[in-house]
Design a protein around this motif. Structure first.
Motif, PDB file in Angstrom:
ATOM      1  N   ALA A  47       0.774  -1.213  -0.173  1.00 57.72           N
ATOM      2  CA  ALA A  47       0.059   0.061  -0.082  1.00 57.72           C
ATOM      3  C   ALA A  47       0.874   1.248   0.081  1.00 57.72           C
ATOM      4  CB  ALA A  47      -1.033   0.039   1.268  1.00 57.72           C
ATOM      5  N   ASP A  48       2.042   1.266  -0.125  1.00 52.40           N
ATOM      6  CA  ASP A  48       3.002   2.313  -0.186  1.00 52.40           C
ATOM      7  C   ASP A  48       2.913   2.878  -1.684  1.00 52.40           C
ATOM      8  OD1 ASP A  48       5.140   4.102  -0.193  1.00 52.40           O
ATOM      9  OD2 ASP A  48       6.585   2.885   0.566  1.00 52.40           O
ATOM     10  N   PRO A  49       2.726   4.092  -1.721  1.00 60.90           N
ATOM     11  CA  PRO A  49       2.364   4.764  -2.911  1.00 60.90           C
ATOM     12  C   PRO A  49       3.668   4.962  -3.778  1.00 60.90           C
ATOM     13  CG  PRO A  49       1.183   6.001  -1.311  1.00 60.90           C
ATOM     14  CD  PRO A  49       1.958   5.021  -0.559  1.00 60.90           C
ATOM     15  N   ALA A  50       4.863   4.735  -3.051  1.00 61.06           N
ATOM     16  CA  ALA A  50       6.081   4.953  -3.877  1.00 61.06           C
ATOM     17  C   ALA A  50       6.601   3.675  -4.242  1.00 61.06           C
ATOM     18  CB  ALA A  50       7.267   5.595  -2.691  1.00 61.06           C
ATOM     19  N   ASP A  51       6.061   2.518  -3.835  1.00 61.01           N
ATOM     20  CA  ASP A  51       6.436   1.207  -4.442  1.00 61.01           C
ATOM     21  C   ASP A  51       6.101   1.253  -5.934  1.00 61.01           C
ATOM     22  OD1 ASP A  51       7.589   0.457  -2.046  1.00 61.01           O
ATOM     23  OD2 ASP A  51       5.818  -1.039  -1.664  1.00 61.01           O
TER      24      ASP A  51
ATOM     25  N   ILE B 100      -5.301  -2.909  -8.800  1.00 59.18           N
ATOM     26  CA  ILE B 100      -5.665  -3.947  -7.554  1.00 59.18           C
ATOM     27  C   ILE B 100      -4.979  -3.648  -6.317  1.00 59.18           C
ATOM     28  CG2 ILE B 100      -5.855  -6.338  -6.998  1.00 59.18           C
ATOM     29  CD1 ILE B 100      -5.641  -6.886 -10.149  1.00 59.18           C
ATOM     30  N   PRO B 101      -5.482  -3.039  -5.366  1.00 64.69           N
ATOM     31  CA  PRO B 101      -4.778  -2.733  -4.088  1.00 64.69           C
ATOM     32  C   PRO B 101      -4.209  -3.853  -3.289  1.00 64.69           C
ATOM     33  CG  PRO B 101      -7.040  -2.300  -3.730  1.00 64.69           C
ATOM     34  CD  PRO B 101      -6.798  -2.972  -5.055  1.00 64.69           C
ATOM     35  N   THR B 102      -3.249  -4.621  -3.489  1.00 67.95           N
ATOM     36  CA  THR B 102      -2.520  -5.866  -2.897  1.00 67.95           C
ATOM     37  C   THR B 102      -3.621  -6.745  -2.748  1.00 67.95           C
ATOM     38  OG1 THR B 102      -3.411  -5.244  -0.502  1.00 67.95           O
ATOM     39  CG2 THR B 102      -1.515  -3.821  -1.251  1.00 67.95           C
ATOM     40  N   THR B 103      -2.880  -7.972  -2.343  1.00 73.08           N
ATOM     41  CA  THR B 103      -3.740  -9.391  -2.195  1.00 73.08           C
ATOM     42  C   THR B 103      -4.844  -9.130  -1.290  1.00 73.08           C
ATOM     43  OG1 THR B 103      -2.156 -10.033  -0.820  1.00 73.08           O
ATOM     44  CG2 THR B 103      -1.834 -10.551  -3.043  1.00 73.08           C
ATOM     45  N   ALA B 104      -4.727  -8.158  -0.251  1.00 71.36           N
ATOM     46  CA  ALA B 104      -5.872  -8.301   0.905  1.00 71.36           C
ATOM     47  C   ALA B 104      -6.882  -7.084   0.597  1.00 71.36           C
ATOM     48  CB  ALA B 104      -5.193  -7.955   1.946  1.00 71.36           C
ATOM     49  N   LEU B 105      -6.720  -6.397  -0.795  1.00 70.58           N
ATOM     50  CA  LEU B 105      -7.552  -5.419  -1.283  1.00 70.58           C
ATOM     51  C   LEU B 105      -8.053  -4.429  -0.077  1.00 70.58           C
ATOM     52  CD1 LEU B 105      -9.840  -8.152  -3.240  1.00 70.58           C
ATOM     53  CD2 LEU B 105      -8.088  -6.602  -4.052  1.00 70.58           C
ATOM     54  N   MET B 106      -9.223  -4.123   0.131  1.00 72.61           N
ATOM     55  CA  MET B 106      -9.685  -3.186   1.230  1.00 72.61           C
ATOM     56  C   MET B 106      -9.739  -3.474   2.533  1.00 72.61           C
ATOM     57  SD  MET B 106      -9.589  -0.406  -0.841  1.00 72.61           S
ATOM     58  CE  MET B 106     -10.536   0.741   0.286  1.00 72.61           C
ATOM     59  N   ARG B 107      -9.289  -4.978   2.548  1.00 73.19           N
ATOM     60  CA  ARG B 107      -9.313  -5.553   4.036  1.00 73.19           C
ATOM     61  C   ARG B 107      -7.678  -4.995   4.643  1.00 73.19           C
ATOM     62  NH1 ARG B 107      -9.050 -10.869   4.480  1.00 73.19           N
ATOM     63  NH2 ARG B 107     -10.166 -10.836   6.354  1.00 73.19           N
ATOM     64  N   ASN B 108      -6.976  -4.576   3.911  1.00 70.62           N
ATOM     65  CA  ASN B 108      -5.618  -4.376   4.090  1.00 70.62           C
ATOM     66  C   ASN B 108      -5.697  -2.810   4.826  1.00 70.62           C
ATOM     67  OD1 ASN B 108      -3.167  -3.283   4.246  1.00 70.62           O
ATOM     68  ND2 ASN B 108      -2.355  -4.115   2.429  1.00 70.62           N
TER      69      ASN B 108
ATOM     70  N   GLU C  32      -3.598  -0.803   5.762  1.00 71.46           N
ATOM     71  CA  GLU C  32      -2.645   0.113   4.958  1.00 71.46           C
ATOM     72  C   GLU C  32      -3.122   0.820   3.824  1.00 71.46           C
ATOM     73  OE1 GLU C  32       0.176   1.483   6.302  1.00 71.46           O
ATOM     74  OE2 GLU C  32      -0.471   0.442   8.037  1.00 71.46           O
ATOM     75  N   VAL C  33      -3.972   0.077   3.055  1.00 72.65           N
ATOM     76  CA  VAL C  33      -4.523   0.554   1.869  1.00 72.65           C
ATOM     77  C   VAL C  33      -5.717   1.535   2.465  1.00 72.65           C
ATOM     78  CG1 VAL C  33      -6.323   0.175  -0.041  1.00 72.65           C
ATOM     79  CG2 VAL C  33      -4.284  -1.500   0.563  1.00 72.65           C
ATOM     80  N   ILE C  34      -6.294   1.176   3.203  1.00 72.79           N
ATOM     81  CA  ILE C  34      -7.129   2.574   3.863  1.00 72.79           C
ATOM     82  C   ILE C  34      -6.539   3.535   4.083  1.00 72.79           C
ATOM     83  CG2 ILE C  34      -8.773   2.807   5.683  1.00 72.79           C
ATOM     84  CD1 ILE C  34     -10.134   0.998   3.643  1.00 72.79           C
ATOM     85  N   ARG C  35      -5.523   3.425   5.131  1.00 67.87           N
ATOM     86  CA  ARG C  35      -4.526   4.424   5.803  1.00 67.87           C
ATOM     87  C   ARG C  35      -3.897   5.174   4.437  1.00 67.87           C
ATOM     88  NH1 ARG C  35      -1.839   1.668   8.800  1.00 67.87           N
ATOM     89  NH2 ARG C  35      -3.288   1.871  10.587  1.00 67.87           N
ATOM     90  N   ASN C  36      -3.628   4.621   3.277  1.00 65.96           N
ATOM     91  CA  ASN C  36      -2.897   5.516   2.182  1.00 65.96           C
ATOM     92  C   ASN C  36      -3.805   5.828   1.038  1.00 65.96           C
ATOM     93  OD1 ASN C  36      -0.397   5.612   3.679  1.00 65.96           O
ATOM     94  ND2 ASN C  36       0.051   3.659   2.654  1.00 65.96           N
ATOM     95  N   TYR C  37      -5.154   5.587   1.462  1.00 69.09           N
ATOM     96  CA  TYR C  37      -6.061   5.429   0.182  1.00 69.09           C
ATOM     97  C   TYR C  37      -5.997   6.829  -0.647  1.00 69.09           C
ATOM     98  CZ  TYR C  37     -10.279   4.846  -2.904  1.00 69.09           C
ATOM     99  OH  TYR C  37     -10.983   4.668  -3.859  1.00 69.09           O
TER     100      TYR C  37
END
Length: 666
Positions: free
Chosen positions: A76-80, A303-311, A313-318
């Motif tokens: 979920a790191d936008p820099a990756d 596709i925001p990581t394998t865990a999708l919106m259950r991640n 970090e995805v929520i935190r960095n949305y």
């Protein structure tokens, strides 16, 4: 090589579907009149000549070539740096996957089960699977027992499973359940994305590496030479699989294609759009109005990581991800929207967002207002269901509607509102504009019935309309408003109470994050409304404060909740819907505890004894938590009180020993 492969002629091997343009919006939709104009321009067969999801992929690859189709985020790191697949690469992988399944002897009538997290390979399994056979996406969070039941019901021949545990022990589950499905011939292991070939483990008999298998296949054609018809079954989606016997809904290729075409017509999606699809791909919302619609129109899907919106970090960095990928479309269920509302933009540039859409559950008016205030976004609602290939109505961009309005029926879709009969089912009496009743549909994306014909009995009316179980009304503009489910109605002494009235009332309190009202069993009234809420992080409110606040905003006295419970989090389904069956269990346990306190006082006990409440299906068994001698007056009194409840509840003198997942003592 299988016999079926060997028999394919050279002409069949190079057969290709007719090429058509990708889907584009015919005209901008602002009203029901615009929907009618689309219908008048051409008959559906001419407006939508594409017959299969495979044709969609071929058309998009031809039109968009090296344009990005899918972008996978490793973290979920936008820099990756993400991994991107072009439309041409995606079609190549679809060909290879379909050809691999064909070489395994899979026929068009066979089912291919999929047990994967969010990943690029899921799209190969979905669309390559549909090009070869019938895809069966599975919820990886289901128990082994439920997964086995679903695969047996489908007669699954192949299982494509993630070769790591992820957050649902997927590979362990796949290894455990494969021997319990008699029809299963092959298990395909999908290696985690960054696993090098040298690190792939040795596989037991009957298990092959998905990636190695497809890499050996041609990428430019279907070896089967299959000519897919619109009526061919493309997928089995399970519905009701978390609460009862599995029900597998059959989707035809034509139904799925219509969902994509009509969604593009109403929303105006195109190759300049970017969407972050955080819906799980075992659910229709993520697969059809989400992924297939985007892929049919040249949209880039993130596709925001394998865990999708259950991640988390995805929520935190949305909002930072929106800035990085210049996302134009925000689509999420209301519970995810509520979580995102607590994430500050913190300087991120979210000006690329042009359209926000939600569905799966009613949008609380307070949450809608918060999005306007915090982000300047109007959240547009839609209605979708498994039985209509994921979408039924949509509120188009630019149409401002109150919360609860789910928009216009799609082009070529018929809609009725009918009165409920005495049993809460659909009658044949149509209701006028503005009057609520049950919502019925006929549509080109109507599902082809359940796999088990016995499950179809309540799905359709006698004259062939889909009885949705949703309650709502149509306004003067032809827009559908939805209030809830018929099964969620709280019936107090014959009076129907819409839980949304209660939920919207308490949701207006600034400390309330989410809310859900259900009926608690009552011996005299049948049901009494009770309310469950979770609070905004950092906020506080007392139970009495929230009860008073709600009562002031609920006009009808019978609808004012009797009890309110503050929970750290409301129970959710795996796609982010509030799961009311769990709340009904909590409400029933509270009623049982209250009855026990009353009987203890009447029996002269200083304190009520600790009880164990076991739930088996729809039956509650109440017993002493430990072996103990209880007064006859208490035992008889509680047994009689339980028998008067409008649920199956019974007393037994010995400690309960029914289900391993026993309820905590009350």
């Amino acid at each position: 090589m299988t016999a079926s492969t060997a028999s394919v002629s050279a002409d069949a091997a190079v057969q290709a579907p007719p090429r058509h343009a990708p889907f584009r919006q015919t005209l901008r939709v602002h009203s029901l009149a615009d929907i009618r104009r689309i219908e008048a321009l051409a008959p559906l067969a001419q407006a939508m000549p594409v017959r299969s999801t495979y044709e969609i992929m071929c058309n998009s690859a031809a039109a968009f070539g090296d344009k990005t189709a899918l972008t996978f985020l490793r973290s979920a790191d936008p820099a990756d740096a993400p991994i991107r697949w072009s439309y041409r690469q995606l079609l190549a992988g679809i060909h290879q996957t379909a050809n691999a399944l064909h070489r395994l002897g899979v026929q068009p009538s066979d089912a291919v089960a999929v047990l994967l997290p969010g990943c690029l390979d899921y799209h190969l399994a979905l669309w390559g699977g549909e090009a070869a056979a019938i895809v069966q996406p599975l919820n990886p969070l289901l128990s082994d027992e439920k997964l086995v039941a679903l695969m047996r019901a489908a007669g699954a021949r192949v299982l494509i499973a993630y070769g790591a545990e992820a957050d649902a022990e997927m590979w362990s589950k796949a290894l455990r359940i494969r021997s319990q499905v008699p029809s299963l011939t092959t298990l395909l292991r999908v290696p985690p994305l960054d696993e090098p070939a040298s690190a792939r483990p040795a596989l037991p008999d009957g298990v092959q590496c998905f990636r190695a298998l497809i890499e050996a296949q041609p990428s430019d054609r279907l070896l089967s030479g299959r000519d897919i018809q619109a009526s061919d079954i493309a997928a089995y989606f399970h519905t009701g699989g978390t609460t009862g016997a599995p029900k597998l809904a059959r989707h035809s290729h034509g139904a799925q294609v219509f969902t994509a075409w009509s969604s593009v017509q109403v929303q105006g999606l195109g190759p300049d759009d970017v969407t972050l699809n955080g819906y799980p791909l075992f659910h229709v919302a993520g697969v059809l109005p989400g992924a297939l619609t985007a892929l049919s129109a040249g949209v880039e899907t993130v596709i925001p990581t394998t865990a999708l919106m259950r991640n988390r970090e995805v929520i935190r960095n949305y909002w930072k991800l929106v800035q990085t990928y210049r996302t134009t479309v925000l689509s999420a269920v209301p519970t995810v929207l509520a979580a995102l509302a607590n994430v500050p933009v913190d300087g991120a540039d979210i000006s690329s967002l042009r359209y926000a859409r939600t569905g799966a559950a009613p949008l609380p008016p307070e949450l809608s207002a918060r999005y306007q205030q915090l982000f300047g976004l109007q959240v547009h609602e839609s209605l979708g269901m498994t039985e209509m290939a994921g979408i039924s109505t949509i509120t188009p961009p630019g149409v401002v509607a109150p919360a609860g309005c789910v928009g216009f029926p799609l082009p070529f879709v018929q809609l009725r509102i009918v009165r409920l009969d005495a049993s809460g089912n659909a009658s044949d009496e149509d209701l006028p504009v503005g009057q609520p009743g049950m919502i019925l549909f006929k549509s080109p994306n109507l599902f082809s019935g359940f796999v088990d014909p016995a499950d179809n009995a309540r799905a359709f009316t006698a004259d062939g309309w889909l009885a949705t179980g949703d309650l709502g009304f149509v306004d003067e503009q032809g827009r559908l408003h939805i209030s809830g489910r018929s099964k969620d109605l709280i019936i107090r002494s014959g009076h129907n109470i819409d839980p949304k009235v209660i939920e919207d009332a308490v949701a207006a309190h600034p400390a309330v994050q989410l809310s859900a009202a259900v009926g608690a069993p009552d011996a005299y009234a049948g049901e009494l409304p009770v309310l469950f809420v979770s609070l905004v992080p950092g906020q506080s409110a007392s139970v009495q404060e929230l009860l008073d606040f709600t009562a002031q905003r609920v006009d009808e006295a019978p609808a004012r909740p009797r009890h309110l419970t503050i929970l750290d989090a409301l129970p959710m389904t795996n796609v982010g819907k509030i799961f009311k069956p769990d709340l009904r269990v909590l409400a029933t346990r509270a009623v049982i505890a209250e009855l026990a306190e009353t009987q203890a006082r009447e029996a002269g006990l200083a304190t009520p004894p600790a009880l164990d409440v076991q739930v088996q299906g729809e039956r509650y068994v109440v017993a002493p938590a430990t072996p103990t001698a209880l007064p006859e007056a208490f035992r008889q009194g509680l047994a009689q009180a339980l028998a008067r409840l409008p649920v199956q509840a019974q007393w037994q003198d010995a400690p309960a020993a029914l289900a391993p997942a026993s309820a905590p003592a009350v």
